[in-house]
Design a protein around this motif. Structure first.
Motif, PDB file in Angstrom:
ATOM      1  N   ASN A   1      19.044  30.178  23.448  1.00  0.00           N
ATOM      2  CA  ASN A   1      17.716  29.567  23.381  1.00  0.00           C
ATOM      3  C   ASN A   1      17.496  28.834  24.704  1.00  0.00           C
ATOM      4  OD1 ASN A   1      15.431  27.964  22.956  1.00  0.00           O
ATOM      5  ND2 ASN A   1      15.898  27.645  20.801  1.00  0.00           N
ATOM      6  N   LYS A   2      16.844  29.485  25.641  1.00  0.00           N
ATOM      7  CA  LYS A   2      16.742  28.937  26.994  1.00  0.00           C
ATOM      8  C   LYS A   2      16.008  27.605  27.035  1.00  0.00           C
ATOM      9  CE  LYS A   2      17.084  33.362  29.429  1.00  0.00           C
ATOM     10  NZ  LYS A   2      16.468  34.275  30.423  1.00  0.00           N
ATOM     11  N   ALA A   3      15.068  27.414  26.123  1.00  0.00           N
ATOM     12  CA  ALA A   3      14.341  26.139  26.093  1.00  0.00           C
ATOM     13  C   ALA A   3      15.272  24.971  25.791  1.00  0.00           C
ATOM     14  CB  ALA A   3      13.226  26.210  25.045  1.00  0.00           C
ATOM     15  N   LEU A   4      16.371  25.256  25.101  1.00  0.00           N
ATOM     16  CA  LEU A   4      17.326  24.205  24.750  1.00  0.00           C
ATOM     17  C   LEU A   4      18.473  24.088  25.751  1.00  0.00           C
ATOM     18  CD1 LEU A   4      17.682  24.679  20.879  1.00  0.00           C
ATOM     19  CD2 LEU A   4      16.412  22.892  22.081  1.00  0.00           C
ATOM     20  N   THR A   5      18.868  25.198  26.357  1.00  0.00           N
ATOM     21  CA  THR A   5      20.080  25.189  27.183  1.00  0.00           C
ATOM     22  C   THR A   5      19.832  25.096  28.683  1.00  0.00           C
ATOM     23  OG1 THR A   5      20.138  27.616  27.252  1.00  0.00           O
ATOM     24  CG2 THR A   5      21.317  26.529  25.450  1.00  0.00           C
ATOM     25  N   TRP A   6      18.752  25.685  29.179  1.00  0.00           N
ATOM     26  CA  TRP A   6      18.524  25.686  30.634  1.00  0.00           C
ATOM     27  C   TRP A   6      18.404  24.258  31.155  1.00  0.00           C
ATOM     28  CZ3 TRP A   6      14.803  23.832  33.946  1.00  0.00           C
ATOM     29  CH2 TRP A   6      14.890  24.281  35.273  1.00  0.00           C
ATOM     30  N   PRO A   7      18.972  23.889  32.305  1.00  0.00           N
ATOM     31  CA  PRO A   7      19.682  24.716  33.288  1.00  0.00           C
ATOM     32  C   PRO A   7      21.208  24.697  33.102  1.00  0.00           C
ATOM     33  CG  PRO A   7      19.258  22.573  34.243  1.00  0.00           C
ATOM     34  CD  PRO A   7      18.731  22.526  32.831  1.00  0.00           C
TER      35      PRO A   7
END
Length: 491
Positions: free
Chosen positions: A338-344
């Protein structure tokens, strides 16, 4: 940056692999790198993102947008100058780094990240081919002497930096070849070892002295640490080093393997990964190994789902194993984060290595209860499925199972460096058994023992090659400042 609209025009291009049926027949590298034109297009994808998170995602803070732009403009010689300004050994990281910089790439928010690792790989290989990588001996010698214990990436990075600062550096390695875990912990098919030898030649031309087959202190006589690779024919005491050198840097690897103390552990055929992997690397280098641990025709079970386990899978397949199964106690991660949670930040997601693609059954959320044997030899395992409940892993009733196994490889990570080295110097340890030393700007990497510093796995525990290089560089500055009162080395 590269081309202003490049990230909208071009797709990410991965480096290629040689066919599985071809590459499992040998131990050579099989990655097909980018051509100059392909690297140019990949460099063009680098965005004008304002805040390049990739710089901070990279442990050594590579100046990534700059070398991407230079590759796009085909100014390769400037690109290697920028890359070498932060990274002593891009040919190592360009092959085996998991690329946390790409996870942090701004383009990764809603697209495929820039192929930073493949561009780095292309830059350094071209630089060597063109003769741009040359020795940089110090113009002025300081007369100070530094001993470095351990010749892995941390020790090598520190040695090169300190030699270029004008100090007389001697690197001590207990094995018969330089490289530490870089040489004996990483299979040749991921990184061929002539790459290390080439750097050693450069460093010797810069004034670094290498002494192999020398053990500083002593190895434990029992336990996991007693089984690490050790070709030492000579022993040097800490007292000798402290008397002969102005500073000592401890830069050994985290070689204390995590054990699995369940019933049947004493059976023959159960080995640590770091018994198995170094033997094959030594054979590849021309050494003769008596009673080499082999997987030929065997049903192999690898316990541990990380990179070391994957390396065991690839090596077992090259031996000609009848089957290879890899166990991981944690649940199967999602195929896509879930890129919204993990990025960057570095995401937890399912990662399939080139070794997995060569043939491997992967089992998740599984725990080994006991080893089964016959006449003193392992013949199988008893397992149970596990799940998280109230923050703990608990067994699932009714999921017990027996597995056939002729060879079991324990690849569950490493707990700390060989303890007797630290104990021999009298270095204070942290709660995890590593050398206790901070990374503070003033007094960083210094231990409680005067003149003794620690870096890499020795200080931070099991980690990545790129982190080892960072720590080696920073520790070199700390040692230089200790010796001279100031330092011009980059931190």
């Amino acid at each position: 940056m590269g081309k202003i609209t490049g990230f909208m025009e071009y797709e990410r291009l991965e480096e290629g692999y040689r066919p599985v049926e071809e590459r499992v027949k040998h131990y050579k590298e099989f990655v097909v790198g980018l051509t100059d034109e392909q690297a140019k297009i990949q460099g063009a994808r680098c965005m004008d993102c304002g805040t390049p998170f990739c710089n901070n995602g990279c442990p050594i803070n590579n100046i990534i947008p700059d070398f991407n732009d230079l590759v796009y403009r085909q100014d390769w010689e400037s690109a290697i100058a920028v890359l070498h300004s932060t990274n002593n050994f891009p040919e190592f990281t360009g092959r085996i780094c998991p690329a946390p910089c790409e996870a942090a790439c701004t383009l990764n928010v809603n697209d495929d990240p820039v192929g930073i690792k493949s561009i780095e790989h292309a830059i350094i290989d071209k630089a060597w081919a063109e003769g741009w990588v040359r020795p940089q001996p110090a113009r002025i010698k300081t007369g100070k002497r530094v001993a470095i214990v351990g010749s892995g990436p941390a020790g090598l990075a520190a040695a090169q930096q300190l030699a270029r600062a004008g100090h007389d550096v001697t690197v001590f390695e207990k094995n018969n070849r330089i490289g530490g875990l870089l040489r004996y912990g990483i299979p040749d098919f991921k990184m061929e070892k002539w790459l290390i030898d080439r750097r050693v030649e450069q460093m010797q031309a810069e004034g670094v002295t290498f002494r192999t087959g020398v053990m500083v202190g002593a190895l434990p006589s029992e336990g996991p640490a007693a089984k690490v690779t050790n070709d030492a024919k000579e022993t040097v005491s800490p007292e000798q080093l402290l008397a002969e050198f102005d500073a000592v840097l401890l830069a050994g690897g985290a070689e204390q393997s995590r054990d699995l103390p369940v019933p049947g552990r004493e059976l023959d055929g159960i080995h640590f990964a770091m018994e198995f992997l170094p033997q094959q690397n030594k054979v590849n280098a021309g050494d003769k190994i008596k009673k080499q641990i082999r997987a030929d025709g065997k049903h192999v079970i690898v316990i541990g789902g990380g990179d070391t386990g994957s390396d065991c899978v690839g090596t077992s397949n090259r031996h000609g194993a009848a089957s290879v199964t890899q166990f991981e106690v944690m649940p199967m991660p999602p195929a896509q984060e879930n890129k919204a949670l993990t990025w960057p930040y570095w995401p937890i997601k399912l990662r399939t290595s080139s070794s997995h693609e060569e043939g491997c059954q992967r089992e998740f959320a599984i725990s080994t209860k006991a080893f089964i044997g016959h006449k003193g030899k392992v013949t199988g395992l008893k397992t149970v499925q596990v799940e998280f409940k109230d923050g703990k892993l608990v067994e699932i009733p009714g999921t017990e199972k027996e597995w056939k196994a002729d060879l079991v490889l324990l690849a569950m990570g490493f707990t700390n460096p060989v303890p007797t080295v630290l104990e021999a110097f009298g270095v204070e340890k942290d709660a995890r058994g590593n050398a206790k030393a901070t990374t503070d700007f003033i007094g960083g990497y210094a231990t409680n023992v005067p003149k003794v510093f620690a870096a890499g796995d020795m200080r931070r525990g099991q980690s990545l090659v790129v982190w080892a290089i960072r720590e080696g560089r920073q520790a070199a500055r700390a040692v230089d400042e200790f010796l001279m009162g100031f330092s011009d080395l980059p931190r």
